[in-house]
Each structure stands twice: as C-alpha cells, then as structure tokens.
Design an enzyme around this catalytic site. Sequence first.
Site, PDB file in Angstrom:
ATOM      1  N   ASN A   1       0.837  -1.185  -0.127  1.00 28.76           N
ATOM      2  CA  ASN A   1       0.122   0.086  -0.126  1.00 28.76           C
ATOM      3  C   ASN A   1       0.922   1.244  -0.073  1.00 28.76           C
ATOM      4  O   ASN A   1       0.181   2.498   0.184  1.00 28.76           O
ATOM      5  CB  ASN A   1      -1.054  -0.060   1.142  1.00 28.76           C
TER       6      ASN A   1
ATOM      7  N   ASN B   1      -4.513  -3.649  11.521  1.00 29.47           N
ATOM      8  CA  ASN B   1      -3.489  -3.684  10.298  1.00 29.47           C
ATOM      9  C   ASN B   1      -3.177  -5.323  10.457  1.00 29.47           C
ATOM     10  O   ASN B   1      -2.983  -5.822   9.304  1.00 29.47           O
ATOM     11  CB  ASN B   1      -2.517  -2.674  10.362  1.00 29.47           C
TER      12      ASN B   1
ATOM     13  N   TYR C   1       2.407  -4.547  19.658  1.00 30.25           N
ATOM     14  CA  TYR C   1       3.167  -4.985  18.372  1.00 30.25           C
ATOM     15  C   TYR C   1       3.312  -6.806  18.459  1.00 30.25           C
ATOM     16  O   TYR C   1       2.703  -7.276  17.770  1.00 30.25           O
ATOM     17  CB  TYR C   1       4.498  -4.649  18.086  1.00 30.25           C
TER      18      TYR C   1
ATOM     19  N   LYS D   1       1.205  -9.920  16.422  1.00 26.05           N
ATOM     20  CA  LYS D   1       2.251 -10.886  15.705  1.00 26.05           C
ATOM     21  C   LYS D   1       1.737 -12.267  16.198  1.00 26.05           C
ATOM     22  O   LYS D   1       1.558 -13.335  15.549  1.00 26.05           O
ATOM     23  CB  LYS D   1       3.731 -10.656  15.697  1.00 26.05           C
TER      24      LYS D   1
ATOM     25  N   HIS E   1      15.140   2.363  14.068  1.00 23.17           N
ATOM     26  CA  HIS E   1      16.059   1.412  14.206  1.00 23.17           C
ATOM     27  C   HIS E   1      17.600   1.995  14.183  1.00 23.17           C
ATOM     28  O   HIS E   1      18.087   2.979  13.822  1.00 23.17           O
ATOM     29  CB  HIS E   1      16.262   0.254  12.993  1.00 23.17           C
TER      30      HIS E   1
ATOM     31  N   ARG F   1      20.857  -7.150  21.912  1.00 22.25           N
ATOM     32  CA  ARG F   1      19.981  -7.748  20.674  1.00 22.25           C
ATOM     33  C   ARG F   1      20.762  -8.606  19.576  1.00 22.25           C
ATOM     34  O   ARG F   1      21.958  -8.329  19.610  1.00 22.25           O
ATOM     35  CB  ARG F   1      19.521  -6.409  19.776  1.00 22.25           C
TER      36      ARG F   1
END
Length: 331
Positions: free
Chosen positions: A32, A92, A141, A145, A189, A221
């Site tokens: 989109n 979404n 978030y 998922k 990020h 991370r």
Amino acid sequence: MTIAVLGGAGYIGSHTVKQLLAAGEDVVVLDNLITGHRKAVDPRARFYQGDIRDYHFLSQVFSQEKIDGIVHFAAFSIVPESMKDPLKYFDNNTGGMITLLEAMNQFGIKKIVFSSTAATYGEPKQVPIKETDPQVPTNPYGESKLAMEKIMHWADVAYGLKFVALRYFNVAGAMPDGSIGEDHHPETHIVPIILQVAAGTRTGLQIYGDDYPTKDGTNVRDYVHVVDLADAHILALKYLDAGNKSSAFNIGSAHGFSNLEILNAARKVTGQEIPATMGPRRAGDPSTLIASSEKARDILGWKPNYDDIDKIIETAWNWHENHPEGFGDRN
C-alpha cells in the site's frame, strides 16, 4: 513458482524480492506504500498497489495471477507506536492476516511464509531463546504478531493452509551492491539512526536506557543481515513446497550486541565520532533478545553469511553514504 510478496516495497520485503528473482522465481509485489517505497521494488517484479485488509483488492490480484505461495511482510512494526495506539496494530497486522487467509483459502493458495518477531517472546526467561520458550509479549506489536501465528495455526487445522512463521530479531544491513537499503520515516532502528548521524543527516543519537541488567547497561540484541533474512524466507518456501508441516523458526545470528557495542562498531566502520547521549528506557523494550537459530540451521539448512557486526554495518554504511536521502521519495 509465482510468489506474491506482501509488503514487498518495504525494507525486508524489497531485499527478499531481489533474492527470489535471483533464485529464478516469478515475483508479484503487493504494497500500500504507506511505509514502503515504489523505487525499492525491482522492476522485474509485477507491482500492485493496495491494502491487504481490502478483500476485493486481494481477489483481483489473485484472480489475475496464479500464485503458488505467499511471503507476508505487510505490517506495522514500531513498538513505541504500538504502545500508544494498539488498535492500529491489531487492525492492520492481525485483521490484515484474517482477510489474507480468507482470500488464500478462496483461491486455493496453500503456502505462506510469515514475518513474525522476537517480540512475541516478551522478556525471555533464558537466552538464547528457543522456539518452544513461552510467548508472553510485552507490547501490542508483539501481541498482534502472536495473534497472527495463532490464527494461522487454526487456519492450517481447518483449511490445510501451511505456514512458516519466522521469528526474527534486529535486522540490519543493505544489499551489498548498494542498490537498496533501509529507509524508514520516521527511522526507529538504531543502526540507520547511528549512520545518519555519521553521514550528517541527523544531529545526534539518543540511546534509550543504560540501567538494564546487561554487560554495559544498554539493550542487547541479536542482529541478522537483511540478505541472510531474505534467504531464510526462500528456504522456508522450499520447506513448505516439499510438503512439510507448518512450523516456526527463529532467525538470528545467536550473538548479542549491546547498543554501545553497535555504536562503537559504527564508529570504527565510518571513521566518525558519532556523538551520543543516554536517555530513559522506552516502554515495552525487553533488556536482552538473543536467538537460538539451531532449528533453522538443522531443518531449513539456513546459515548466515554475515555473522560479523562490522560487515553488517559496512553494507548499511555503503547504502547511507551513497543515498543520504534514502530513496528520496518522502517530503
């Protein structure tokens, strides 16, 4: 095979499109363009602009194209935004998955590789994280998922729609030839933010939290190169094409790097000082996320080619140096 890449104009999606084309696949891209970039889409792929929540749009594309499998990246993915506006994420991400599965079932498309996330695990009880560890998200978030994973499971039970959920960690780097790379608006990020500071397109860097229970107090991370991640999606498609059962795989390097270590690696690669300040923790951020990718290595045959953080940052820096405005399509 003809593969539909949903969110194929995005960061990971556009790299996966290129890798699929390089592997000889026929590729269709649906996006989109809310966060994606038309310029990021390889011209050899057929492009359709529309939203996965729009069943009529999906029906039109699936009627026109004979789709053999789907790679699904189309989702919102900013943790702090999800804390402020959770319904946007459930609408979404989770709602989009329901519409997509309905269309897949209607048109007899039986294979989907889905972009899940390490955020489904929440604050892990142990590291490295295994696929069988508890999934207790700490933000909407991750919850959106996880709901998508559960919906796919029941769609498999009921309709035989086979899926692979790839749970990945921090993605970084760019196509080695510098043709495409990371360009988010706003950028959240750490690697591109650091490199924007190095390139002079951003004034400063703030690291969120220096009081975590880690080696230097900053978040740790697991970083995976975007091309290695794209290749994992192709291996997952082959796994499903061979008639294997639905499954989930962690995709990561199995090495943890703190925010300060990433900053110092970027200073080394760029030769820039890159000033940074410390700020408070961000809501919903776990302290340490490191993947065990043994299952993906054993079953999919996946092995990262970029397991050195300096090499990952070098490819990202090559993109940022040559494209300081990214794709140049945002005002």
